[in-house]
Design an enzyme around this catalytic site. Structure first.
Site, short mmCIF file in Angstrom:
data_model
loop_
_atom_site.label_atom_id
_atom_site.label_comp_id
_atom_site.label_asym_id
_atom_site.label_seq_id
_atom_site.Cartn_x
_atom_site.Cartn_y
_atom_site.Cartn_z
CB SER A 93 37.38 48.93 53.56
OG SER A 93 36.66 48.71 54.78
CB SER B 84 35.25 45.15 54.80
OG SER B 84 34.84 45.84 54.18
CE LYS C 53 37.75 49.92 58.09
NZ LYS C 53 36.86 48.53 57.40
#
Length: 524
Positions: free
Chosen positions: A171, A195, A76
């Site tokens: 996210s 997330s 990420k």
């Protein structure tokens, strides 16, 4: 080959059925052909191929570094990566290249993993859809699956397909989509209020949030220091255990990590479910929970009961206050953490030069989107001297009550809690953006954020397909630092439900490997 588990691919590499370079090239080709998913912000093709070549040399001499050697992974884009742009999907950090790598990234590289690139997210990880980053929204790979197309795309209007795609969740949506679309075998996400687990549920993959302090946060660009945890996204529970074993343990660069040595573990093939006590928290029957997920949750509880487990209803009475408490604490810490982005040392800097103050203001106005600015303003409001006691201190007290609820339940003899992960399956993008980020996050974090406030380990396991042909995940929450038990139970459950594999035409064209095991959908 691309559909295989991490362990299977590792075995194939050892036996010479495939080389690390071939594997890397297949994944890179698939990243290009599934570019429409928008899972990646940065793809480091040259670096990845060099790492694969080094891995190949080790395999040729019979000295691989371990299970992860030669395995393609993604990270990420809010984890620092030395020499590779790290943006947090924000104008503020466009062009920023860190001089060091996050501890978790370095650990993976040290064990021979091949880093393919950095994945897309909500700006600074603030969101639940992966729709609010400056590089555009992530599309859920299941939007392009045979399972979804057969049930949801009108046969007479194929042109509607492009507007009918569903969100990946957030996210860490880019990491979940990358794993789901077979472009990598594992990916790092971050988990502050769900997330990692939220997009895992929506994308039909496993999402693990470890106990706070088990994995180093050093190099993870902070959102909420007291809740942030690096998350792990894989296609099966066993793979999550492998990656966890590579990452967990004390880090002298992160004072919040455990002091004890962590011993990697292998999950047992057989467990005695009759010795387990599974708690069903009644408060997780939350407003807005779809009837479909409620039925699936009940069916999962029956699965444990029929296997001999003691399944009991439990109460976590302060759950009702958790989402409000979470947002007060979250925005307060966001306001503090975002203060470092002032345009002086790194990241975006405005051309405004009337004064230092005007440069600060212009930099933050240009660098942050409305969502980030809104959370900063809210947090600063809660931290004002006249509001501090009424909001921040009170929220900390409620947080302790929430943590105590979990402790009481686990002390009563309950081993694992079983809950839904999300309120529904993934919604179409055009529906999702009708509501603002704050409203959406409040809805979507309701079932996941309490585990973060209590610092407990939790995992989302893909369970079945909805009537629309989209994944639904269920969540298991365990005791602190009892990942072995949590993952063992999750793996047993995974084997019972036999979640179907996504059927993507693009993958079929690229996947010529020896592992073609299709699972049957027997739990729906």
């Amino acid at each position: 080959m691309l559909r295989a588990s991490l362990r299977e691919v590792s075995a194939a590499l050892k036996e010479g059925h495939v080389t690390p370079t071939e594997l890397c090239q297949r994944c890179l080709a698939l990243i290009k052909s599934t570019k429409f998913v928008n899972a990646y912000i940065t793809v480091v093709e040259e670096t990845a191929l060099k790492q694969a070549e080094e891995s190949e040399k080790r395999y040729r001499t019979g000295q691989p570094l371990g299970v992860l050697d030669g395995i393609p992974i993604a990270v990420k884009d809010n984890f620092s990566t030395a020499g590779i742009e790290t943006t947090c999907a924000s104008e503020m950090l466009k062009g920023y290249i860190p001089p060091y790598s996050a501890t978790v990234v370095q650990k993976l590289l040290d064990q021979g993993a091949v880093l393919l690139g950095k994945t897309n997210l909500d700006e600074f990880a603030m969101g639940s859809g992966s729709t609010d980053g400056v590089f555009g929204p992530v599309r859920n790979p299941w939007s392009y699956s045979r399972q979804y197309k057969e049930k949801s795309v009108p046969k007479s209007h194929p042109e509607d397909e492009d507007s009918n795609w569903v969100i990946a969740g957030g996210s860490s949506g880019g990491s979940a989509a990358a794993v789901s679309s077979f472009t990598c075998f594992a990916a790092l996400g971050s988990d502050t209020g769900g997330s990692t687990r939220n997009p895992a549920a929506h994308c039909g993959v496993v999402g693990l949030k470890p106990t706070y302090g088990l994995i180093s946060r050093h190099g993870l660009i902070p959102l909420v220091n007291s809740m942030d945890v690096p998350g792990i996204l894989t296609r099966c529970v066993d793979d999550a255990a492998v990656v966890l074993g590579s990452l967990a343990g004390h880090d002298p660069k992160d004072s919040t990590t455990i002091q004890d040595n962590f011993k990697p573990f292998e999950l047992p093939n057989l467990i005695d479910v009759s010795k387990l006590s599974i708690g069903i928290p009644k408060e997780y029957h939350a407003p807005g929970l779809s009837s479909e997920i409620l039925a699936l949750w009940s069916k999962a509880a029956d699965l444990f009961k029929n296997a001999g487990a003691n399944v009991i209803e439990v109460s976590l009475p302060h759950t009702h206050y958790s989402i409000v408490c979470y947002h007060v604490l979250c925005t307060a810490e966001v306001a503090s953490n975002m203060a470092r982005f002032d345009g002086l040392e790194y990241g975006h800097r405005s051309d405004m030069n009337k004064s230092t103050e005007s440069m600060y203001a212009a930099t933050r106005r240009e660098g942050f989107n409305d969502v980030v600015r809104g959370r900063i303003l809210s947090g600063n409001y809660f931290l004002l001297k006249q509001n501090y006691e009424n909001y921040f201190v009170k929220a900390q007290k409620v947080r302790r009550l929430i943590a105590n609820d979990f402790m009481k339940v686990f002390r009563s003899g309950v081993d694992i809690l079983l809950t839904p992960t999300t309120l529904s399956d993934a919604v179409p993008y055009i529906e999702f953006i009708k509501e603002d980020n704050r409203t959406r996050s409040a809805q979507d974090d309701i079932l996941t954020q309490a585990a973060n406030m209590a610092g407990l380990p939790a995992i989302s396991v893909p369970t079945a397909l909805s009537e629309r042909g989209l994944p639904i995940g269920l969540q298991f929450i365990g005791r602190s630092f009892q990942e072995n038990q949590l993952l063992t139970v999750a793996r047993w459950f995974e084997k019972q439900v036999k979640f179907p594999m996504i059927e993507l035409e693009e993958v079929k064209r690229h996947d010529h490997g020896v592992f073609q095991h299709q699972k049957s959908a027997s739990f729906s």
